[in-house]
Design a protein around this motif. Structure first.
Motif, PDB file in Angstrom:
ATOM      1  N   LEU A 138     -33.398  23.667  26.214  1.00 40.88           N
ATOM      2  CA  LEU A 138     -33.425  22.983  25.573  1.00 40.88           C
ATOM      3  C   LEU A 138     -34.700  23.513  23.978  1.00 40.88           C
ATOM      4  CD1 LEU A 138     -31.397  21.167  23.946  1.00 40.88           C
ATOM      5  CD2 LEU A 138     -33.260  18.937  25.024  1.00 40.88           C
ATOM      6  N   ASN A 139     -34.544  23.563  23.087  1.00 37.71           N
ATOM      7  CA  ASN A 139     -35.577  23.387  22.333  1.00 37.71           C
ATOM      8  C   ASN A 139     -34.725  22.193  21.526  1.00 37.71           C
ATOM      9  OD1 ASN A 139     -34.996  24.932  18.707  1.00 37.71           O
ATOM     10  ND2 ASN A 139     -36.865  24.102  19.950  1.00 37.71           N
ATOM     11  N   ILE A 140     -35.827  21.377  21.778  1.00 41.00           N
ATOM     12  CA  ILE A 140     -36.483  20.315  21.163  1.00 41.00           C
ATOM     13  C   ILE A 140     -37.667  20.241  19.842  1.00 41.00           C
ATOM     14  CG2 ILE A 140     -37.313  17.913  21.195  1.00 41.00           C
ATOM     15  CD1 ILE A 140     -36.994  18.266  24.331  1.00 41.00           C
ATOM     16  N   GLU A 141     -36.038  19.911  18.702  1.00 44.13           N
ATOM     17  CA  GLU A 141     -37.221  20.162  17.630  1.00 44.13           C
ATOM     18  C   GLU A 141     -37.733  18.728  17.550  1.00 44.13           C
ATOM     19  OE1 GLU A 141     -36.811  19.862  12.593  1.00 44.13           O
ATOM     20  OE2 GLU A 141     -35.139  20.852  13.890  1.00 44.13           O
ATOM     21  N   ILE A 142     -39.126  19.068  16.791  1.00 46.06           N
ATOM     22  CA  ILE A 142     -39.808  17.016  17.045  1.00 46.06           C
ATOM     23  C   ILE A 142     -39.045  16.904  15.751  1.00 46.06           C
ATOM     24  CG2 ILE A 142     -41.654  15.669  16.683  1.00 46.06           C
ATOM     25  CD1 ILE A 142     -42.709  18.226  18.658  1.00 46.06           C
ATOM     26  N   LYS A 143     -38.780  15.472  15.078  1.00 50.39           N
ATOM     27  CA  LYS A 143     -38.267  15.946  13.783  1.00 50.39           C
ATOM     28  C   LYS A 143     -38.306  13.576  13.366  1.00 50.39           C
ATOM     29  CE  LYS A 143     -34.936  17.193  11.244  1.00 50.39           C
ATOM     30  NZ  LYS A 143     -35.411  18.328  10.402  1.00 50.39           N
ATOM     31  N   PRO A 144     -39.611  14.112  13.046  1.00 49.61           N
ATOM     32  CA  PRO A 144     -40.179  12.429  12.872  1.00 49.61           C
ATOM     33  C   PRO A 144     -39.973  11.663  11.722  1.00 49.61           C
ATOM     34  CG  PRO A 144     -41.495  14.329  12.202  1.00 49.61           C
ATOM     35  CD  PRO A 144     -40.815  14.652  12.480  1.00 49.61           C
ATOM     36  N   THR A 145     -40.030  10.306  12.221  1.00 47.55           N
ATOM     37  CA  THR A 145     -39.732   9.669  10.682  1.00 47.55           C
ATOM     38  C   THR A 145     -40.702  10.074   9.851  1.00 47.55           C
ATOM     39  OG1 THR A 145     -38.361   8.248  12.154  1.00 47.55           O
ATOM     40  CG2 THR A 145     -39.166   7.172   9.861  1.00 47.55           C
ATOM     41  N   PRO A 146     -40.810   9.455   8.142  1.00 44.91           N
ATOM     42  CA  PRO A 146     -42.252  10.436   8.073  1.00 44.91           C
ATOM     43  C   PRO A 146     -42.891   9.401   7.903  1.00 44.91           C
ATOM     44  CG  PRO A 146     -39.898  10.487   6.036  1.00 44.91           C
ATOM     45  CD  PRO A 146     -39.494  10.242   7.602  1.00 44.91           C
ATOM     46  N   GLY A 147     -43.805   9.833   7.641  1.00 48.73           N
ATOM     47  CA  GLY A 147     -45.533   8.463   8.628  1.00 48.73           C
ATOM     48  C   GLY A 147     -45.840   8.622  10.218  1.00 48.73           C
ATOM     49  N   LEU A 148     -45.022   9.157  10.706  1.00 46.42           N
ATOM     50  CA  LEU A 148     -45.278   9.811  12.535  1.00 46.42           C
ATOM     51  C   LEU A 148     -44.986  10.475  13.110  1.00 46.42           C
ATOM     52  CD1 LEU A 148     -42.477   6.729  12.882  1.00 46.42           C
ATOM     53  CD2 LEU A 148     -45.038   5.543  13.029  1.00 46.42           C
ATOM     54  N   GLU A 149     -45.717  11.576  12.026  1.00 53.32           N
ATOM     55  CA  GLU A 149     -45.417  13.243  12.499  1.00 53.32           C
ATOM     56  C   GLU A 149     -46.586  12.990  13.843  1.00 53.32           C
ATOM     57  OE1 GLU A 149     -44.321  13.108   8.599  1.00 53.32           O
ATOM     58  OE2 GLU A 149     -46.137  12.282   9.498  1.00 53.32           O
ATOM     59  N   ARG A 150     -47.269  12.238  13.668  1.00 50.64           N
ATOM     60  CA  ARG A 150     -48.523  12.851  14.667  1.00 50.64           C
ATOM     61  C   ARG A 150     -48.057  12.302  16.234  1.00 50.64           C
ATOM     62  NH1 ARG A 150     -53.430  15.685  16.585  1.00 50.64           N
ATOM     63  NH2 ARG A 150     -54.240  14.579  18.934  1.00 50.64           N
ATOM     64  N   ARG A 151     -47.950  11.018  15.912  1.00 44.47           N
ATOM     65  CA  ARG A 151     -47.168  10.039  17.009  1.00 44.47           C
ATOM     66  C   ARG A 151     -46.102  10.935  17.553  1.00 44.47           C
ATOM     67  NH1 ARG A 151     -48.319   7.459  21.634  1.00 44.47           N
ATOM     68  NH2 ARG A 151     -46.851   4.979  21.983  1.00 44.47           N
TER      69      ARG A 151
END
Length: 253
Positions: free
Chosen positions: A120-133
């Motif tokens: 698996l390649n997991i793209e981390i796709k954050p809700t804006p404002g929650l990038e680091r978390r």
């Protein structure tokens, strides 16, 4: 179809060259377990997915920040708790065949991958404002789920802050920086984050860029490659991975 490769440079790479985008491209509702099963039926052994957080911190699969395009829900997905998200129809938009298909959790997909020997390649796709978390939580969950696995998931993101969170929480998991343009000092940022790969819009690759990335001891991956001519060009350049929607066109080798 099987375009021919010319080989690649760099350290040993545990992942296959061909990666099915969001499970099975456009043949099934993206980021659902039915899509990953269909991609596997076409012979794919590695898949790309998008992961973000529910309001109560559950990592689940969805590409968009909002729900309207690929579910029967409305609004920002990250504003809802998992209990509500789990009730949505994530397949009816695609076809009647898939009506009622639920949104999967990252854990659900991980267990399917591990049970079947898929990668698996997991793209981390954050809700804006929650990038680091989002990077922190997704990486911690991935480290827990793949603990002891021979080949870990590859974590990627367009957002360096998300990769910083992933590095802080699970430094042993491999990371890749996604690029849609070659912004200033992208290479320095990728190296500072300990990235093992650069994942580019396929049109950005040329011989000089491949040599630069390989020279920095990173691998060259491309999205989203759906034409035979584009795949052949990338293979001739010596790139290392191709993410495609066309699981029905390209036979993974």
């Amino acid at each position: 179809m099987r375009p021919q490769a010319t080989g690649s440079a760099g350290p040993e790479w545990p992942y296959p060259r061909w990666i099915a985008h969001r499970g099975a491209g456009k043949l099934a509702p993206e980021n659902t377990l039915s899509a990953f099963r269909l991609g596997a039926a076409h012979g794919y052994r590695m898949f790309e997915c998008d992961a973000k957080l529910s309001a109560d911190g559950v990592p689940f699969l969805l590409h968009d920040a909002t729900l309207e395009r690929t579910t029967n829900g409305r609004g920002t997905a990250g504003d809802l708790p998992w209990q509500q998200l789990s009730q949505l129809d994530a397949g009816g938009w695609h076809s009647r065949t898939h009506a009622g298909e639920p949104l999967p959790t990252l854990e659900g997909l991980a267990r399917w991958c591990l049970a079947n020997g898929h990668l698996l390649n997991i793209e981390i796709k954050p809700t804006p404002g929650l990038e680091r978390r989002t990077g922190e939580v997704v990486a911690a969950e991935a480290a827990r789920l793949w603990q002891g696995a021979q080949i870990p998931p590859l974590l990627t993101s367009f957002r360096p802050e998300a990769l910083q969170g992933a590095l802080a929480m699970a430094p042993v998991l491999p990371r890749g920086l996604l690029l849609d343009t070659l912004w200033d000092d992208w290479s320095g940022v990728a190296q500072a984050l300990g990235c093992v790969a650069i994942v580019c819009n396929h049109a950005l690759w040329d011989a000089a860029l491949v040599a630069q990335v390989h020279g920095a001891n990173m691998r060259c991956l491309s999205y989203t490659v759906n034409d035979e001519w584009a795949a052949q060009r990338l293979l001739q350049l010596g790139t290392d991975g191709i993410i495609t929607d066309r699981v029905d066109l390209f036979a993974p080798v």
